[in-house]
Motif scaffolding. Structure first.
Motif, PDB file in Angstrom:
ATOM      1  N   GLY A  48      -1.832   8.166 -23.281  1.00  0.00           N
ATOM      2  CA  GLY A  48      -0.987   7.753 -24.398  1.00  0.00           C
ATOM      3  C   GLY A  48      -0.379   6.381 -24.196  1.00  0.00           C
ATOM      4  N   SER A  49       0.114   6.113 -22.998  1.00  0.00           N
ATOM      5  CA  SER A  49       0.719   4.800 -22.751  1.00  0.00           C
ATOM      6  C   SER A  49      -0.330   3.696 -22.731  1.00  0.00           C
ATOM      7  CB  SER A  49       1.509   4.808 -21.438  1.00  0.00           C
ATOM      8  OG  SER A  49       0.653   5.060 -20.348  1.00  0.00           O
ATOM      9  N   VAL A  50      -1.509   3.983 -22.196  1.00  0.00           N
ATOM     10  CA  VAL A  50      -2.567   2.963 -22.161  1.00  0.00           C
ATOM     11  C   VAL A  50      -3.037   2.639 -23.570  1.00  0.00           C
ATOM     12  CG1 VAL A  50      -4.967   2.577 -21.501  1.00  0.00           C
ATOM     13  CG2 VAL A  50      -3.346   3.413 -19.820  1.00  0.00           C
ATOM     14  N   TYR A  51      -3.322   3.656 -24.361  1.00  0.00           N
ATOM     15  CA  TYR A  51      -3.800   3.392 -25.718  1.00  0.00           C
ATOM     16  C   TYR A  51      -2.694   2.854 -26.622  1.00  0.00           C
ATOM     17  CZ  TYR A  51      -8.522   5.041 -25.127  1.00  0.00           C
ATOM     18  OH  TYR A  51      -9.818   5.152 -24.737  1.00  0.00           O
ATOM     19  N   GLY A  52      -1.442   3.220 -26.364  1.00  0.00           N
ATOM     20  CA  GLY A  52      -0.343   2.657 -27.146  1.00  0.00           C
ATOM     21  C   GLY A  52      -0.252   1.151 -26.985  1.00  0.00           C
ATOM     22  N   LEU A  53      -0.269   0.681 -25.729  1.00  0.00           N
ATOM     23  CA  LEU A  53      -0.209  -0.762 -25.510  1.00  0.00           C
ATOM     24  C   LEU A  53      -1.506  -1.442 -25.949  1.00  0.00           C
ATOM     25  CD1 LEU A  53       1.549  -3.067 -24.397  1.00  0.00           C
ATOM     26  CD2 LEU A  53       0.262  -2.837 -22.288  1.00  0.00           C
ATOM     27  N   THR A  54      -2.629  -0.773 -25.774  1.00  0.00           N
ATOM     28  CA  THR A  54      -3.904  -1.350 -26.193  1.00  0.00           C
ATOM     29  C   THR A  54      -3.945  -1.536 -27.702  1.00  0.00           C
ATOM     30  OG1 THR A  54      -5.049  -0.351 -24.317  1.00  0.00           O
ATOM     31  CG2 THR A  54      -6.396  -1.002 -26.182  1.00  0.00           C
ATOM     32  N   LEU A  55      -3.494  -0.538 -28.446  1.00  0.00           N
ATOM     33  CA  LEU A  55      -3.473  -0.672 -29.901  1.00  0.00           C
ATOM     34  C   LEU A  55      -2.463  -1.722 -30.353  1.00  0.00           C
ATOM     35  CD1 LEU A  55      -3.904   3.030 -31.018  1.00  0.00           C
ATOM     36  CD2 LEU A  55      -5.595   1.193 -31.061  1.00  0.00           C
ATOM     37  N   LEU A  56      -1.347  -1.822 -29.658  1.00  0.00           N
ATOM     38  CA  LEU A  56      -0.374  -2.859 -29.981  1.00  0.00           C
ATOM     39  C   LEU A  56      -0.968  -4.251 -29.726  1.00  0.00           C
ATOM     40  CD1 LEU A  56       2.587  -3.497 -30.817  1.00  0.00           C
ATOM     41  CD2 LEU A  56       3.098  -3.507 -28.365  1.00  0.00           C
ATOM     42  N   GLY A  57      -1.591  -4.423 -28.568  1.00  0.00           N
ATOM     43  CA  GLY A  57      -2.230  -5.700 -28.260  1.00  0.00           C
ATOM     44  C   GLY A  57      -3.386  -5.996 -29.193  1.00  0.00           C
ATOM     45  N   GLY A  58      -4.158  -4.971 -29.526  1.00  0.00           N
ATOM     46  CA  GLY A  58      -5.251  -5.153 -30.477  1.00  0.00           C
ATOM     47  C   GLY A  58      -4.752  -5.548 -31.851  1.00  0.00           C
ATOM     48  N   GLY A  59      -3.628  -4.979 -32.266  1.00  0.00           N
ATOM     49  CA  GLY A  59      -3.050  -5.347 -33.556  1.00  0.00           C
ATOM     50  C   GLY A  59      -2.595  -6.797 -33.585  1.00  0.00           C
ATOM     51  N   VAL A  60      -1.996  -7.249 -32.490  1.00  0.00           N
ATOM     52  CA  VAL A  60      -1.554  -8.645 -32.416  1.00  0.00           C
ATOM     53  C   VAL A  60      -2.761  -9.581 -32.462  1.00  0.00           C
ATOM     54  CG1 VAL A  60      -0.488 -10.363 -30.888  1.00  0.00           C
ATOM     55  CG2 VAL A  60       0.606  -8.145 -31.241  1.00  0.00           C
ATOM     56  N   ILE A  61      -3.801  -9.252 -31.704  1.00  0.00           N
ATOM     57  CA  ILE A  61      -5.012 -10.084 -31.718  1.00  0.00           C
ATOM     58  C   ILE A  61      -5.662 -10.053 -33.091  1.00  0.00           C
ATOM     59  CG2 ILE A  61      -7.368 -10.254 -30.798  1.00  0.00           C
ATOM     60  CD1 ILE A  61      -6.219  -9.607 -28.085  1.00  0.00           C
ATOM     61  N   TRP A  62      -5.665  -8.887 -33.732  1.00  0.00           N
ATOM     62  CA  TRP A  62      -6.255  -8.777 -35.070  1.00  0.00           C
ATOM     63  C   TRP A  62      -5.516  -9.669 -36.071  1.00  0.00           C
ATOM     64  CZ3 TRP A  62     -10.687  -6.821 -36.680  1.00  0.00           C
ATOM     65  CH2 TRP A  62     -10.874  -6.663 -38.048  1.00  0.00           C
ATOM     66  N   ILE A  63      -4.192  -9.697 -35.986  1.00  0.00           N
ATOM     67  CA  ILE A  63      -3.403 -10.540 -36.891  1.00  0.00           C
ATOM     68  C   ILE A  63      -3.706 -12.019 -36.632  1.00  0.00           C
ATOM     69  CG2 ILE A  63      -1.042 -11.307 -37.400  1.00  0.00           C
ATOM     70  CD1 ILE A  63      -0.206  -8.352 -37.011  1.00  0.00           C
ATOM     71  N   LEU A  64      -3.800 -12.394 -35.363  1.00  0.00           N
ATOM     72  CA  LEU A  64      -4.127 -13.787 -35.043  1.00  0.00           C
ATOM     73  C   LEU A  64      -5.525 -14.156 -35.532  1.00  0.00           C
ATOM     74  CD1 LEU A  64      -2.672 -14.087 -31.432  1.00  0.00           C
ATOM     75  CD2 LEU A  64      -1.767 -15.086 -33.529  1.00  0.00           C
ATOM     76  N   LEU A  65      -6.492 -13.267 -35.331  1.00  0.00           N
ATOM     77  CA  LEU A  65      -7.847 -13.556 -35.798  1.00  0.00           C
ATOM     78  C   LEU A  65      -7.929 -13.576 -37.319  1.00  0.00           C
ATOM     79  CD1 LEU A  65     -10.020 -11.547 -33.268  1.00  0.00           C
ATOM     80  CD2 LEU A  65      -9.732 -14.016 -33.408  1.00  0.00           C
ATOM     81  N   ALA A  66      -7.158 -12.732 -37.971  1.00  0.00           N
ATOM     82  CA  ALA A  66      -7.154 -12.741 -39.440  1.00  0.00           C
ATOM     83  C   ALA A  66      -6.568 -14.042 -39.960  1.00  0.00           C
ATOM     84  CB  ALA A  66      -6.360 -11.549 -39.971  1.00  0.00           C
ATOM     85  N   ALA A  67      -5.573 -14.568 -39.278  1.00  0.00           N
ATOM     86  CA  ALA A  67      -5.007 -15.850 -39.682  1.00  0.00           C
ATOM     87  C   ALA A  67      -6.025 -16.972 -39.492  1.00  0.00           C
ATOM     88  CB  ALA A  67      -3.743 -16.149 -38.883  1.00  0.00           C
ATOM     89  N   LEU A  68      -6.782 -16.918 -38.397  1.00  0.00           N
ATOM     90  CA  LEU A  68      -7.823 -17.918 -38.182  1.00  0.00           C
ATOM     91  C   LEU A  68      -8.969 -17.742 -39.167  1.00  0.00           C
ATOM     92  CD1 LEU A  68      -8.014 -18.021 -34.294  1.00  0.00           C
ATOM     93  CD2 LEU A  68      -7.051 -19.738 -35.813  1.00  0.00           C
ATOM     94  N   TRP A  69      -9.302 -16.491 -39.465  1.00  0.00           N
ATOM     95  CA  TRP A  69     -10.406 -16.192 -40.374  1.00  0.00           C
ATOM     96  C   TRP A  69     -10.099 -16.678 -41.795  1.00  0.00           C
ATOM     97  CZ3 TRP A  69     -15.039 -13.976 -39.031  1.00  0.00           C
ATOM     98  CH2 TRP A  69     -15.860 -13.615 -40.088  1.00  0.00           C
TER      99      TRP A  69
END
Length: 186
Positions: free
Chosen positions: A156-177
């Protein structure tokens, strides 16, 4: 691994179908093939990034905590191996599995060369990034697995931080896209 490879192939097929022109020429007027190659390459890299965020943390999140829950942790500590050697063995096992997953996707990624617009250096740089990301994620997953009392808490803790980090990267990539000038620099 075969399920991941099949899902990746299905995503790649969707990417190829999405690249079929929808203008009046249809199949007779495919447009610039190098642009199609670049778009398919971007889609395959997003799929690989998804695999890195969803599969790789699970490879190491349960390794040490499951030893503790199955009561084999004490037996492991009674061997002549140090704690550092045990963790290094768990780390290399997870990295080997991640390496196998990413290398099994190379033939599918190489389909981008059929269209052009993608160089070997871009693919090598992306794989270097994926392996570096996998190294960090596996190290974090092992630390959570070692510190958590139960496997569920570690996962739970690993996937929680992974999804949080993935969401941040997704937002950054969407801004670049959203900036079309960025896509055509490469």
């Amino acid at each position: 691994h075969i399920i991941i490879l099949c899902l990746f192939a299905a995503g790649l097929m969707i990417a190829f179908v999405a690249m079929i022109p929808s203008r009046p020429g249809g199949y007779d007027d495919p447009g610039d093939p190098s642009q199609v190659g670049r778009m398919v390459y971007l889609i395959t890299q997003f799929l690989q990034l998804g695999v890195a965020f969803l599969v790789v943390p699970g490879l190491a999140a349960t390794s040490i905590s499951s030893e503790r829950e199955s009561l084999t942790h004490d037996l492991l500590l009674t061997t002549t191996m140090t704690a550092r050697q045990i963790v290094w063995g768990k780390f290399t096992a997870a990295m080997t599995q991640a390496f196998t997953i990413f290398v099994s996707m190379v033939p599918l990624v190489s389909l981008c060369f059929l269209f052009g617009g993608v160089t070997v250096y871009q693919i090598l740089a992306n794989y270097a990034f994926l392996f570096a990301l996998s190294t960090v994620m596996i190290a974090y997953a092992l630390s959570m697995s070692a510190s958590a009392r139960t496997t569920q808490r570690a996962v739970g803790s690993v996937y929680g931080l992974t999804l949080l980090g993935g969401g941040v990267i997704w937002i950054l990539l969407a801004a670049l896209w959203s900036d079309p000038r960025y896509l055509y620099r490469f």
